[in-house]
Design a protein around this motif. Structure first.
Motif, PDB file in Angstrom:
ATOM      1  N   THR A  99       0.814  -1.216   0.000  1.00 23.16           N
ATOM      2  CA  THR A  99       0.000   0.000   0.000  1.00 23.16           C
ATOM      3  C   THR A  99       0.847   1.265   0.000  1.00 23.16           C
ATOM      4  N   GLU A 100       2.158   1.141   0.196  1.00 24.39           N
ATOM      5  CA  GLU A 100       3.011   2.324   0.288  1.00 24.39           C
ATOM      6  C   GLU A 100       3.158   3.022  -1.069  1.00 24.39           C
ATOM      7  N   THR A 101       3.203   4.358  -1.036  1.00 22.71           N
ATOM      8  CA  THR A 101       3.481   5.175  -2.201  1.00 22.71           C
ATOM      9  C   THR A 101       4.747   5.986  -1.944  1.00 22.71           C
ATOM     10  N   GLN A 102       5.346   6.507  -3.012  1.00 23.78           N
ATOM     11  CA  GLN A 102       6.526   7.342  -2.865  1.00 23.78           C
ATOM     12  C   GLN A 102       6.180   8.674  -2.206  1.00 23.78           C
ATOM     13  N   LEU A 108      11.573   2.825 -12.418  1.00 21.81           N
ATOM     14  CA  LEU A 108      11.608   4.084 -11.689  1.00 21.81           C
ATOM     15  C   LEU A 108      10.196   4.427 -11.224  1.00 21.81           C
ATOM     16  N   ASP A 109      10.049   4.742  -9.944  1.00 19.17           N
ATOM     17  CA  ASP A 109       8.794   5.234  -9.382  1.00 19.17           C
ATOM     18  C   ASP A 109       9.018   6.645  -8.853  1.00 19.17           C
ATOM     19  N   TYR A 110       8.076   7.543  -9.122  1.00 15.01           N
ATOM     20  CA  TYR A 110       8.225   8.939  -8.709  1.00 15.01           C
ATOM     21  C   TYR A 110       6.975   9.404  -7.976  1.00 15.01           C
ATOM     22  N   GLY A 111       7.187  10.133  -6.877  1.00 14.19           N
ATOM     23  CA  GLY A 111       6.082  10.646  -6.092  1.00 14.19           C
ATOM     24  C   GLY A 111       5.618  12.008  -6.577  1.00 14.19           C
ATOM     25  N   ILE A 112       4.474  12.057  -7.274  1.00 13.38           N
ATOM     26  CA  ILE A 112       3.873  13.332  -7.659  1.00 13.38           C
ATOM     27  C   ILE A 112       3.403  14.058  -6.410  1.00 13.38           C
ATOM     28  N   SER A 113       2.846  13.308  -5.482  1.00 19.51           N
ATOM     29  CA  SER A 113       2.488  13.795  -4.151  1.00 19.51           C
ATOM     30  C   SER A 113       2.727  12.651  -3.179  1.00 19.51           C
ATOM     31  N   ASP A 114       2.486  12.872  -1.899  1.00 18.87           N
ATOM     32  CA  ASP A 114       2.677  11.802  -0.921  1.00 18.87           C
ATOM     33  C   ASP A 114       1.730  10.637  -1.157  1.00 18.87           C
ATOM     34  N   ARG A 115       0.623  10.896  -1.850  1.00 19.81           N
ATOM     35  CA  ARG A 115      -0.380   9.860  -2.081  1.00 19.81           C
ATOM     36  C   ARG A 115      -0.320   9.262  -3.484  1.00 19.81           C
ATOM     37  N   PHE A 116       0.284   9.972  -4.428  1.00 17.50           N
ATOM     38  CA  PHE A 116       0.164   9.591  -5.835  1.00 17.50           C
ATOM     39  C   PHE A 116       1.531   9.312  -6.436  1.00 17.50           C
ATOM     40  N   THR A 117       1.701   8.086  -6.961  1.00 12.98           N
ATOM     41  CA  THR A 117       2.962   7.640  -7.554  1.00 12.98           C
ATOM     42  C   THR A 117       2.741   7.234  -9.009  1.00 12.98           C
ATOM     43  N   VAL A 118       3.696   7.603  -9.859  1.00 14.31           N
ATOM     44  CA  VAL A 118       3.715   7.100 -11.233  1.00 14.31           C
ATOM     45  C   VAL A 118       5.006   6.311 -11.409  1.00 14.31           C
ATOM     46  N   GLY A 119       4.973   5.284 -12.244  1.00 12.92           N
ATOM     47  CA  GLY A 119       6.161   4.463 -12.423  1.00 12.92           C
ATOM     48  C   GLY A 119       6.258   3.893 -13.825  1.00 12.92           C
TER      49      GLY A 119
END
Length: 313
Positions: A58-61, A100-111
């Motif tokens: 459940t963790e995000t970046q 590569l995973d990147y945190g757009i926000s604390d809740r939202f990750t794109v990879g």
């Protein structure tokens, strides 16, 4: 006609991604405004990494954090293709992955990532919709995952006459609870949409139910495990005789900016779009293999608040 359909699907995905990127930060800000008292009482580190063994957690970046992840699966430890002649599988690799995973926000990750098997490229979107609170007002954490995968390899015969056959789509809800500082458990209902199946009699679209957990052993060492139950949901009997439910067990080691995992699993593959439907090895016939994951986190933008600053590893 089919090519136009594939292009339309890709266009829709690109527009959806752009919309999510634009609105993710505003959505987080709105959620914090609606729950100002609760925002400082969130349960943190339900899992230490965004992955468990095979599956996502459940963790995000964190916002502006970039995770570089390298994963490696070796060959069979035992059975016909294992033993001392292959150094218990270490002579060969069944799959390699870099992403590569990147945190757009604390809740939202794109990879984004690429797997050796099927020369498969993946694009994922991951959003933490709910987060467990210390007060138990919110008892669980809920994260939604969407992943698109593209098989870039050369076709066998006419399998890719329709370009859309190269794509598969994974939709997953990750529901977890941290029961104590040492124990976290997770449930993962999953739906896979694809155009090609490994077995001719197999279903194109599959539902599976996953389970995962983390048990903290010491300050920097944890036992992790995950399991996907695929064959119990109406899968044709003839198509499942050589296809198994994937099970992974591992040790997770924290070393500063690194998360290093030593894993054992029966899946040859790394990406969900591959290992959920196509695991051909069993724990009972020597099909277990060793693998490892190295994750390094980079904070690309430092916070102006000294209490929340994190160093670049």
């Amino acid at each position: 006609m089919q090519l136009a359909k594939a292009k339309l699907t890709l266009t829709f995905l690109i527009i959806s991604i752009g919309t999510l990127l634009t609105n993710a930060q505003e959505a987080d800000s709105l959620l914090n405004q609606l729950n100002p008292a609760d925002s400082s009482e969130k349960v943190s580190a339900t899992f230490k990494s965004t992955r468990i063994v095979l599956s996502h957690s459940t963790e995000t970046q964190k916002k502006y954090d970039l995770d570089l992840r390298i994963r490696h699966h070796f060959g069979d430890i035992g059975g016909e293709f294992g033993g001392s002649h292959t150094l218990f599988g270490l002579d060969g690799a069944t799959d390699l992955f870099i992403g590569l995973d990147y945190g757009i926000s604390d809740r939202f990750t794109v990879g984004i990532g690429r797997s050796r098997q099927e020369e498969m490229y993946d694009l994922l979107l991951k959003y933490k919709l709910l987060q467990q609170s210390e007060s138990n007002q919110m008892p669980v954490t809920l994260t939604l995952l969407g992943q698109t995968a593209l098989m870039a390899r050369e076709p066998n015969n006419n399998e890719f006459d329709d370009y859309g056959n190269r794509f598969s789509y994974l939709f997953q809800a990750l529901l977890a609870r941290k029961f104590s500082h040492a124990l976290s458990l997770q449930v993962m209902p999953t739906y896979l949409v694809r155009s090609l199946a490994l077995e001719p009699l197999d279903k194109e679209n599959l539902f599976s139910l996953g389970f995962a957990g983390r048990l903290k052993l010491t300050k920097r060492l944890s036992f992790v495990a995950d399991y996907q139950l695929v064959n119990a949901f109406g899968r044709p009997e003839a198509a499942t005789q050589n296809l198994y439910n994937p099970l992974g067990l591992g040790l997770e080691i924290e070393t500063g900016g690194h998360i290093f995992s030593l894993n054992f699993m029966n899946s040859e593959y790394i990406l969900e779009n591959n290992f959920i439907p196509n695991t051909k090895k069993s724990w009972t016939d020597g099909g277990v293999r060793f693998g490892f994951t190295v994750s390094r986190n980079f904070t690309l933008v430092k916070s102006k608040n000294p209490d929340t600053q994190t160093k670049i590893y």
